[in-house]
Design an enzyme around this catalytic site. Structure first.
Site, short mmCIF file in Angstrom:
data_model
loop_
_atom_site.label_atom_id
_atom_site.label_comp_id
_atom_site.label_asym_id
_atom_site.label_seq_id
_atom_site.Cartn_x
_atom_site.Cartn_y
_atom_site.Cartn_z
N SER A 1 38.24 28.08 26.47
CA SER A 1 38.66 29.15 25.38
C SER A 1 39.34 28.19 24.29
O SER A 1 38.57 27.47 23.66
CB SER A 1 39.58 30.18 25.79
OG SER A 1 39.69 31.21 24.72
N ASP B 1 30.36 37.82 28.26
CA ASP B 1 31.70 37.18 27.79
C ASP B 1 32.02 38.40 26.76
O ASP B 1 31.17 38.47 25.54
CB ASP B 1 31.80 35.94 27.11
CG ASP B 1 33.00 35.38 26.65
OD1 ASP B 1 33.89 36.39 26.05
OD2 ASP B 1 33.11 34.23 26.54
N HIS C 1 34.97 36.19 30.04
CA HIS C 1 35.44 35.21 29.32
C HIS C 1 36.05 34.04 30.14
O HIS C 1 36.70 33.12 29.52
CB HIS C 1 36.42 35.93 28.09
CG HIS C 1 36.96 34.73 27.19
ND1 HIS C 1 36.21 34.20 26.39
CD2 HIS C 1 38.47 34.44 27.13
CE1 HIS C 1 36.91 33.43 25.59
NE2 HIS C 1 38.44 33.50 26.06
#
Length: 309
Positions: free
Chosen positions: A112, A260, A288
């Site tokens: 991320s 995601d 995610h």
């Protein structure tokens, strides 16, 4: 502090300075092995991560450095109003951690926002990056704000724009803003629900594991609310962030979930397309993150092992 962890790995904890910020760090592994530095900076979380990540780290390399980013866990909190920071500052923190252990270059693994930090290092300090693994991310120069705004206003996406989060995720963001957060339990319940949504709708979600992790974060953090500063830092757009990813010379692995909800698959495809030596691996069903889907962290570890070796 030095300790021995299972598998004859030597572990060491210490604080490292990055400018005025003190960062909690840990290194463990076999001294002669190459170093993997894990960068994971999820909002409202202790960056040290859940036990599923421990298993991944142990398998992914013989020597691993992990640390709490500024505003998370045991690292220092920052007054963002008087001392705002950006992606470049978080990348400088990562470099300072490597310096603190005398490491010239490492295999950088980021998830991320941590993957955006890895991209920044690979572009601006390429000598520090042996390989890059970017998971659940988007090109660091992509500003998702306008796409989010259009989606939340019910407007169609602009031509050539990377897709916004899924409708379910955007609805969760709006519902979460109205959820009661008067007590620690209510705040933890809301965080567990966010992890559930980020998990996606395909693979199973281990809620007890997620709840244990969230409870650990609240117990560990110096200031649990400070991690929201990462969102503010992520919205700052400087020229160094817009630098072309074609400048990356390190071999790169882009790991991205097919489901995601925050960065749909097109983000991972765009990231891999912009890095010359990148290989894209789409993980079926992954949202995610892989952290609370049984068996998924082991699969991710195998991919990282193949890439870094």
């Amino acid at each position: 502090m030095t300790a021995t962890v299972p598998g004859m790995l030597t572990g060491e904890e210490k604080f490292v300075r990055s400018g005025q910020v003190r960062l909690w760090t840990e290194r463990f592994g076999r001294p002669d092995d190459p170093t993997v530095c894990w960068s994971w900076a999820p909002p409202r979380r202790a960056s040290a991560g859940p036990m599923s990540l421990w298993r991944l780290w142990w398998r992914a390399a013989g020597k691993v450095i992990r640390f709490d980013h500024r505003d998370t866990g045991r690292s220092d909190s920052v007054d963002f109003t008087t001392h705002p920071y950006a992606l470049a500052d978080m990348a400088a923190d990562t470099a300072a951690v490597l310096d603190g252990y005398g490491v010239t270059a490492a295999h950088i693994v980021g998830t991320s926002l941590g993957a955006a930090i890895g991209q920044w290092l690979a572009v601006h300090q390429p000598a520090r990056v042996r390989t890059l693994t970017a998971m659940a991310s988007s090109p660091m120069g992509n500003n998702p704000g306008p796409a989010w705004a259009r989606a939340m206003a019910g407007q169609p996406a602009a031509a050539g724009e990377l897709p916004p989060p899924t409708a379910r995720f955007l609805n969760h963001v709006m519902d979460s803003a109205k959820a009661p957060r008067a007590t620690a339990q209510q705040r933890m319940d809301a965080d567990v629900q966010t992890w559930r949504v980020l998990n996606g709708d395909v693979l199973p979600f281990d809620e007890p594991a997620a709840r244990r992790f969230v409870e650990h974060c609240y117990a560990r953090a110096n200031d649990i609310a400070a991690a929201s500063n990462h969102d503010l830092a992520g919205r700052r757009w400087d020229d160094d962030r817009r630098a072309s990813l074609s400048r990356i010379t390190a071999a790169a692995l882009v790991l991205h979930g097919s489901d995601d909800p925050l960065f749909p698959q097109a983000h991972g495809e765009a990231l891999a397309a912009q890095i010359p030596a990148a290989r894209l691996e789409i993980v079926p069903g992954m949202g995610h993150h892989p952290f609370f889907s049984p068996g998924l962290t082991e699969r991710i570890a195998d991919s990282i092992i193949r890439h870094t070796t």
